[in-house]
Design an enzyme around this catalytic site. Structure first.
Site, PDB file in Angstrom:
ATOM      1  CG  HIS A   1      -1.842   1.200   1.246  1.00 16.66           C
ATOM      2  ND1 HIS A   1      -2.988   1.249   0.483  1.00 16.66           N
ATOM      3  CD2 HIS A   1      -1.775   2.388   1.906  1.00 16.66           C
ATOM      4  CE1 HIS A   1      -3.602   2.404   0.690  1.00 16.66           C
ATOM      5  NE2 HIS A   1      -2.875   3.119   1.545  1.00 16.66           N
ATOM      6  CB  SER A   2       0.995   4.300   0.223  1.00 16.49           C
ATOM      7  OG  SER A   2       1.323   5.646  -0.002  1.00 16.49           O
ATOM      8  CG  MET A   3       7.351   3.621   0.655  1.00 18.50           C
ATOM      9  SD  MET A   3       8.275   4.108   2.136  1.00 18.50           S
ATOM     10  CE  MET A   3       7.884   2.713   3.211  1.00 18.50           C
TER      11      MET A   3
ATOM     12  CB  SER B   1      -3.278  -0.968  -2.117  1.00 18.82           C
ATOM     13  OG  SER B   1      -4.251  -0.281  -1.374  1.00 18.82           O
TER      14      SER B   1
END
Length: 258
Positions: free
Chosen positions: A92-94, A120
């Site tokens: 997710h993200s990073m 994500s």
């Protein structure tokens, strides 16, 4: 080796009875505990292994890593004993960026390809980003930015002692993302599923859909209610969707073998 594995992957059961491992990568500032409840949403044949980066939770005394390349190289080395069975990545993200670059590294260096890559809350890596350099901001300005991102509770932001511990980790993670440079390479030969929050104003549906450029297989896009951190409020639905896709893929593989 065992202690080292258990520091990077939580849990890291080399002798697991599962037949597929799902490695989960945290967002900036997060640790393995983000995915602590995920295993209960998966069947027993899928083992959830959360990635624990240096500088957080059980590795809080270690210095955080400031370079994506260094993180990816370390994970690609440490993960080897756990790749004796099929595996998939979720980030997710990073974490989506780390998962993507780790998948590319494993393909290039070890000829290992995940069964599926789940990304994500992160725009496709080749897109140009014009983010502010958050890792260079003074503490007060950085805290204000964190408040706007809505990922850090106010009680934490107002606790100066706790923020003194968290800010170095957050700065390092923001630096990882803000200094990342995408390099052109062959698409990954596995499916990619991109997830997003309908109220995430920083990551558009179009930028999520662009992940299709990075697979030679097929790509899907699925949206959930919520902002950038929808994975918390929608945890059960999200995890169950990931598990369902992995189970369907395993079933299809079984049929094809027969």
């Amino acid at each position: 080796m065992t202690s080292k594995l258990h520091s990077w992957f939580v849990p890291a059961n080399i002798n697991s009875h599962a037949n597929l491992r799902l490695f989960c990568f945290p967002y900036a500032g997060g640790g393995a505990s983000i995915y602590r409840e995920w295993q209960k949403h998966f069947p027993k044949n899928i083992e959830v292994c959360a990635v624990q980066l240096p500088g957080r939770e059980s590795r809080g005394l270690e210095s955080p890593i400031h370079s994506l390349a260094q993180i990816v190289n370390a994970i690609a080395e440490e993960i080897q004993p756990l790749l004796a069975m099929p595996f998939a990545f979720f980030g997710h993200s990073m974490g989506a960026l780390i998962a993507f670059e780790t998948a590319r590294q494993l393909t290039r260096k070890y000829k290992r390809i995940p069964d599926h890559l789940f990304v994500s809350g992160r725009s496709a890596p080749h897109l140009t980003h014009r983010y502010r350099k958050l890792h260079l901001l003074p503490d007060d300005e950085l805290k204000n930015e964190l408040r706007q991102l809505n990922g850090t509770p106010d009680a934490v932001l107002q606790n100066n002692e706790l923020m003194d511990l968290l800010l170095p980790r957050l700065r390092a993670d923001f630096e990882v993302c803000e200094t990342y440079t995408y390099s052109v390479d062959m698409p990954i030969h596995c499916p990619i599923t991109a997830y997003g929050g309908l109220d995430d104003h920083a990551v558009s549906m179009e930028s999520l859909a662009a992940w299709k450029e990075h697979t030679s297989y097929h790509a899907d896009l699925k949206m959930f209610e919520g902002d950038h951190f929808f994975l918390h409020n929608e945890q059960q639905k999200l995890a169950q969707d990931v598990g369902s896709m992995l189970q369907t893929a395993k079933a299809l593989q079984s049929v094809s073998v027969r």
